[in-house]
Motif scaffolding. Sequence first.
Motif, short mmCIF file in Angstrom:
data_model
loop_
_atom_site.label_atom_id
_atom_site.label_comp_id
_atom_site.label_asym_id
_atom_site.label_seq_id
_atom_site.Cartn_x
_atom_site.Cartn_y
_atom_site.Cartn_z
N ALA A 290 -21.98 4.78 9.97
CA ALA A 290 -20.99 5.20 8.97
C ALA A 290 -21.22 4.47 7.65
N VAL A 291 -21.49 3.17 7.74
CA VAL A 291 -21.77 2.41 6.51
C VAL A 291 -22.99 3.01 5.81
N LEU B 214 -13.71 3.14 6.23
CA LEU B 214 -14.61 2.05 6.65
C LEU B 214 -13.81 0.82 7.08
N ALA B 215 -12.70 0.58 6.39
CA ALA B 215 -11.85 -0.55 6.81
C ALA B 215 -11.29 -0.31 8.20
N ASP B 216 -10.91 0.92 8.49
CA ASP B 216 -10.41 1.23 9.84
C ASP B 216 -11.52 1.06 10.87
N ILE B 217 -12.72 1.49 10.51
CA ILE B 217 -13.87 1.35 11.41
C ILE B 217 -14.14 -0.13 11.69
N ALA B 218 -14.18 -0.92 10.63
CA ALA B 218 -14.44 -2.35 10.80
C ALA B 218 -13.32 -3.01 11.60
N GLN C 162 -17.69 10.64 12.18
CA GLN C 162 -18.04 12.04 11.94
C GLN C 162 -17.56 12.49 10.57
N ASP C 163 -16.38 12.05 10.21
CA ASP C 163 -15.79 12.42 8.92
C ASP C 163 -16.66 11.90 7.77
N ILE C 164 -17.06 10.64 7.87
CA ILE C 164 -17.87 10.04 6.81
C ILE C 164 -19.27 10.65 6.77
N CYS C 165 -19.86 10.89 7.91
CA CYS C 165 -21.24 11.38 7.95
C CYS C 165 -21.37 12.78 7.36
N GLY C 166 -20.39 13.62 7.60
CA GLY C 166 -20.44 14.98 7.05
C GLY C 166 -20.93 16.01 8.04
N HIS D 29 -30.12 11.67 12.17
CA HIS D 29 -30.47 11.83 13.59
C HIS D 29 -29.93 10.69 14.46
N ALA D 30 -29.97 9.48 13.92
CA ALA D 30 -29.38 8.36 14.69
C ALA D 30 -27.88 8.59 14.87
N ALA D 31 -27.23 9.01 13.80
CA ALA D 31 -25.78 9.26 13.87
C ALA D 31 -25.49 10.41 14.83
N GLN D 32 -26.34 11.41 14.83
CA GLN D 32 -26.17 12.51 15.78
C GLN D 32 -26.18 12.00 17.21
#
Lengths: 477, 477, 477, 477
Positions: free
Chosen positions: B307-308, B326-330, B380-384, B425-428
């Motif tokens: 995500a970062v 990102l703050a929520d993720i962290a 998923q939201d951040i990646c698009g 691809h890594a995010a996938q």
Amino acid sequence: MGIRTVEQYKESLRDGRRVYIRGEKVGDITAHPTLGMSVETVAQGFALSNSPDPEVRNLFTAPHPETGEPVNRYFITPRNSEDLVLRTKMIQRSIELTGGLPFGKDIGTDCLNAAFVVAGQMGKKQYQENALNFLEYVRKNDLAMCGAVTCVKGDRSKEPSQQKHPDYYLHIVDRNQDGIVVKGAKIHITSAPAANEIIVVPTRQMRESEADYAVSFAVPANTKGITFICRAGRGNWTPHEFHPDHPPRELTEAMIVFDNVFVPRDRVFMCGEWQFSMLLAYTFATFHRFTAISYKVPSVEVMAGCAVAMAEYNGLGKVGHIRDKLADIAGYVETLRALTNAAAKDPVMYGDIAVPNPLIANMAKLHFAGKYHEFVKLIQDICGGILATSPDRQDWENPDIHDYLEHYLGGSAKYSTEDRLKMIHAAQRMVCSHESAFHEVTTVHAEGSMAAQKMMILAEAPLKRYLVMAKGAAGIK
Amino acid sequence: MGIRTVEQYKESLRDGRRVYIRGEKVGDITAHPTLGMSVETVAQGFALSNSPDPEVRNLFTAPHPETGEPVNRYFITPRNSEDLVLRTKMIQRSIELTGGLPFGKDIGTDCLNAAFVVAGQMGKKQYQENALNFLEYVRKNDLAMCGAVTCVKGDRSKEPSQQKHPDYYLHIVDRNQDGIVVKGAKIHITSAPAANEIIVVPTRQMRESEADYAVSFAVPANTKGITFICRAGRGNWTPHEFHPDHPPRELTEAMIVFDNVFVPRDRVFMCGEWQFSMLLAYTFATFHRFTAISYKVPSVEVMAGCAVAMAEYNGLGKVGHIRDKLADIAGYVETLRALTNAAAKDPVMYGDIAVPNPLIANMAKLHFAGKYHEFVKLIQDICGGILATSPDRQDWENPDIHDYLEHYLGGSAKYSTEDRLKMIHAAQRMVCSHESAFHEVTTVHAEGSMAAQKMMILAEAPLKRYLVMAKGAAGIK
Amino acid sequence: MGIRTVEQYKESLRDGRRVYIRGEKVGDITAHPTLGMSVETVAQGFALSNSPDPEVRNLFTAPHPETGEPVNRYFITPRNSEDLVLRTKMIQRSIELTGGLPFGKDIGTDCLNAAFVVAGQMGKKQYQENALNFLEYVRKNDLAMCGAVTCVKGDRSKEPSQQKHPDYYLHIVDRNQDGIVVKGAKIHITSAPAANEIIVVPTRQMRESEADYAVSFAVPANTKGITFICRAGRGNWTPHEFHPDHPPRELTEAMIVFDNVFVPRDRVFMCGEWQFSMLLAYTFATFHRFTAISYKVPSVEVMAGCAVAMAEYNGLGKVGHIRDKLADIAGYVETLRALTNAAAKDPVMYGDIAVPNPLIANMAKLHFAGKYHEFVKLIQDICGGILATSPDRQDWENPDIHDYLEHYLGGSAKYSTEDRLKMIHAAQRMVCSHESAFHEVTTVHAEGSMAAQKMMILAEAPLKRYLVMAKGAAGIK
Amino acid sequence: MGIRTVEQYKESLRDGRRVYIRGEKVGDITAHPTLGMSVETVAQGFALSNSPDPEVRNLFTAPHPETGEPVNRYFITPRNSEDLVLRTKMIQRSIELTGGLPFGKDIGTDCLNAAFVVAGQMGKKQYQENALNFLEYVRKNDLAMCGAVTCVKGDRSKEPSQQKHPDYYLHIVDRNQDGIVVKGAKIHITSAPAANEIIVVPTRQMRESEADYAVSFAVPANTKGITFICRAGRGNWTPHEFHPDHPPRELTEAMIVFDNVFVPRDRVFMCGEWQFSMLLAYTFATFHRFTAISYKVPSVEVMAGCAVAMAEYNGLGKVGHIRDKLADIAGYVETLRALTNAAAKDPVMYGDIAVPNPLIANMAKLHFAGKYHEFVKLIQDICGGILATSPDRQDWENPDIHDYLEHYLGGSAKYSTEDRLKMIHAAQRMVCSHESAFHEVTTVHAEGSMAAQKMMILAEAPLKRYLVMAKGAAGIK
């Protein structure tokens, strides 16, 4: 013609279009293992308008408003809430009847309806005529369309004109008396390779300096300069799956590259009127979110059904915390249904066109997108870990181990082990597969992100009215 | 021996065990495309204890408490918080260093540690000796183990003895002077086919009438009557993926069928003491949830990293709502880390064995399970949407369309299109794949459901203390 | 002196300070119905350091690090995790022992500890000496302090220098050899009217052009030009309430107006060093959030106790959905406790000062603030509607209707109606009263808003580490 | 008569009823400081049906279906969705027009409508006639009614007949030819002391052995044996508040004790038909939740307005995270409005009576109850800490400190400090006061708990339909 057959539709796709998938160019897409399935899914829409069942046929076709000849009902521009109620019903029924999303006309008419609204607001006769002529053309030839909206966008923090190169947003690179030449790429375009026509709409509001990006038009899929690069889908059933008797349903998204594509004048619906780019993007979004909330209703119903079934098969139907979760599942589904109906029943009129209630449509979309993952979690929770580790159909059919599986994988004694396994496999497809993960992403991103819906909710909600009421309560004059 | 090599480990798996996958019987599991990958993943644990880097070697091995000879650190029964801190560190580092979960000893020692606690509480010398002898045996031979806990359960609303047949829970069917004979099936058993030894623990509390179900023991994986039926994994990288240079890491879960398996007396740790079945299940759960929260830390860190990275690559690093996400993720990741460390630092002593803090371990497990789907949604939201529709590596390598992809799929100008695609691809793999959906399910169900964690939180929290404080505030004597 | 008595403390407040409440000027605040209660609450802190119980006394006092004389433990600048563990324990115990928040030194030392850190980083000897001398002064005289941080802020979207007038943020209006003159107002200042000394710290980061706003200092509460405007509190118990035997505990917040107040040089800790304003605000925030998470633990424990009690009194202790809610309640409380301890045990060193772990402290604060309303909802849900409509004590004492109430307001037969009513009244104070609503607001806003905590979480979390891990997984060099 | 005046209504309350509040017996309730305000609030309903504005009068009155004479519109039994749309509109408008909840007929007709449905289903002519005659009586005399539903319940885990004494649920203690005698107490009865008639309905499903508890009837408020014990309300505005020019609006809940009250035969609607107790409780709940979701719409609109105003007054109207929160606030309000309208537009017919859609009404109620606390949190977050610590009106009016407040408590320069303070005080009443805490509790508990709504959602949702769809997808015959 008016209403084409499935075969006529398929034949029309063998038109020399340039399509790539998994690194390979495809000759006849109707014969490709993945794309063929996608074509078959869209083809179901044609089957419905030719249905021998008059109730079905009457839902999926309608008399042409002037000639009275039957046309596909998607081609009826909505004039009142009744039209919208029928439109949502048609979308919902198409999924129930075919098991897939036969999206050959939904998104295209979302674009076209938005184009009508905007042409009306612009007051430009030429665009109104172009849109009307195009509508008559697709009505008469019963064409499948895709809506090409989302540009690739490059650096999301930069305007179209500030990017590394000017092509991250589709734009006009040349104009002459006969038409315009456009360049750019549209991405995530649902069922694009299975469409006859591509309708292009701007992806966002454009500024004065970005007038060349304020462009809308329609072109045939085999137009010179157009290339489709498709996502790989799941392909057909495998021998490892328990599955129903019909083929899997699936649509194929594509990136569409426009490499200096010529568009004739009479196919153009916007050409530089940046002041209206916002209205076009916004109105398309409303129509399209209405389509989305419609197709999601049966999609989530069947998922909910897996949870109901697995609770039963696992013997958990009466357990308190399971029932609590089933209530949450039902509440998710039925709130979506209620809001979808409400958006249809309470439209906003733009001239003589009925637009689904934008506030309600956006809330409904945000409801299903924002809470979908929680919904999936509830289903996974109820179904159990067997979703992740279930044996496959070939294990079941291997006599060495069949009896072990039969003996040990039963649940409630009321149901056979085989039915339980079939349901586990259905649930896997819905909440534990590549497809299910794919749907999580499309739920978030298709039809605009949640941030986009929040923006529209804020724009449409009666904040002023709230404010006046609060001032009254505060004693402020 | 003490510390085996990777090769010694692999050789030991060619022992005639009976393993099925995708409907087929496997001869040499080390050579099977999927199971071989799983073996390779577990083998990394052996590589770590043989590491040329002394810091690594010293983390993954430890001196035998009596002989001082090096043994695998998993075989150190925890006596204090320091031991637990090293155990969580070892688990976390193993994932960072190998890219996978080399689970050859984690869960087995979770079982064994619980067996020690319970043997101590029962006060039965024989079981204590059996457990100790078994520990010495695995220490000396550096064996890989799996922990077989979850029974198949049949109708979840019924007790073991009320089911359609008596085998839905593993139980003793015969006893003699030399040992016992057991029947049943354990399911979802992580890395089972790659283990040397199987340790069995009851899946739940048993009542007096279910004494035959209160059974715990260890047997070699090739014992007569044992069959493994494995889930199909993802297999190797495909030419369609961008991926790193090392092979994919993966464990294989299996259902283990015990078809009248004989267990010698000296391998038995519980045999009918139903009064202690609860304590055994409960203590195992605590140790195992501690293992789980440990391995999840690096697992979610790398997901957070996607995500970062994607925020950066998409040019969104400074946008308010992205930063909020990102703050929520962290916050999700770091709350997990903080609670995991806290569970290690604040153990509960059972005799001379340090059990990770059960309250904190359960809260940490509930934290990661209960909020995982929201975490995935944020990524998923951040990646698009590109996560769902990205072209594949063979598209990229096809010269017909390569330049289109290069031109149109760039993001922030600071990064190459190829790197962006690699990250997509890594995010996938992490949030939009069959594997990612699989992990959603295991996050909910592995190491016990969320309902199980809530039960333990309620049992461990100081409700009495709260009550006394409230009575004081109310003025109730 | 070192340790003052309660009486000495109270006497010291009769010093001519200028205090307003409910529109009236107060002569002797110790005698005012509301302010007197606030003084009494703070006074409990003095009682604790004079406790006849050596265990209590030893927790609340400590030997002066150089002289060895007893001083209040709040005046021990933390050097290691042990000091922080004792600090959180002291705060938590003070509430358990007194039923209130005896905040006479907590926030003041949060400011002072931050001032030490910043003076160290600035490397300005003078400030270090000033802070040290001030510390010795308050140690010796055992003074109560408040921390004045939040400015009134005017238009929140504007910088201090862009406002309608320059005074929305406290600033220096004059300087000379002897000292500085400041103007402005600090708001929401906890227990301000009951303090001997006011320590001022900037409310936020200041820019170069705002150097006059980068100011920190300490002044006595009766300094010329200072006015306190206090919030009205709940006042004493009424005859309508069931309540415990001791007086209600409460602190009084005030707005402190600084109307051209002179501050001597040796009381100044920052004077124009805008580059360090951020560090000072940030370090104060960390210390202060640590104080907050400490005092919240017992505060939410007693609330949780009301839910445990009412579930019992209503006969609902075994009901599934009630137990589920109690598990959520316990999880909320115990996650807070675990994170608070973790923040103490894993400090960050600035020079020789141990700062509570900023990442964990902010996560803990966000945990309690972000989920507090849900926690309150769960308690209200369990307690029942009687919270809202309960009869009062004078109804109970009226013989006309007493028997009706006795007969009809019983719950579980195990408890008397009177005890049930007492518990209902305690629960009302905690979740259905003006005070409870007040605490919802302070939970959100005191010690900084949730947006502020998210900012700090993002600043402190190891995003770079995540990124490196993700790049490894993606195969990006 | 048909339509009474405010004065006629007030006069009718001086009828010797037995009312206690704060431990004292009240002579003339219309003259009591708290109860008088409650009477005044209910009286607004009479003012509306006498409004000089024909639009208002036509909304609040309607022609008697047979005689055509004007009666209060609440007395129109709904026959179709149009009637329900007018009913929700009337409720919503009554709050907008009067600033309060003039609940003189809402809940009473919720009971009566349910009684009609059940009398119809039972097929007992006598009850139908009784209900009809009673309706004609209240129509003709334009009476205010309250609905007495919730029993005191004692030990919630026990059935009515298993309790310590038989009176925790209201029941029949004697019957004769003329009527029945009842005993028990109903609690939380909204605007009970201001009603002319009390309608009693069972609080839950009763079993065969509990037939005496299956009782429904209507009696005048001054019937012998009836005592009202009222909750204390907020009373009138104080000089400490900024407030609008009209008196505060408020209803008074009471516990109603029935001490062997005689009910004549012709006032009885159910008397032992335990089989229909469930239907009556359930149908009342549906009507009543529809009333609730209706009155909540304007209630939450005005709260939302405080957030909109304070964002503006604080200069935060354009800040990203504030706008995000405003979107959540608007989404909460508008989802409620959309579902409320949908419940009216899609009724379920029981015979010739239109019942608001039970599924949608329950989802709407659960929406507002389940997310109310989060809504309150968002408003508190936007308004700021000043909600908790704001100075009061008498501070503002004290010339000693007025200028300080004027100078320092300004926000955005576009608004006066005084208006900002007025808005802060309005927001305080709504989210930081005893009243606001009271409303949190009633939001959770009034009209049934969230658990009750979940039960009804589960009962009403088409789970069978989901199941059939899932079986189709799984290929199960």
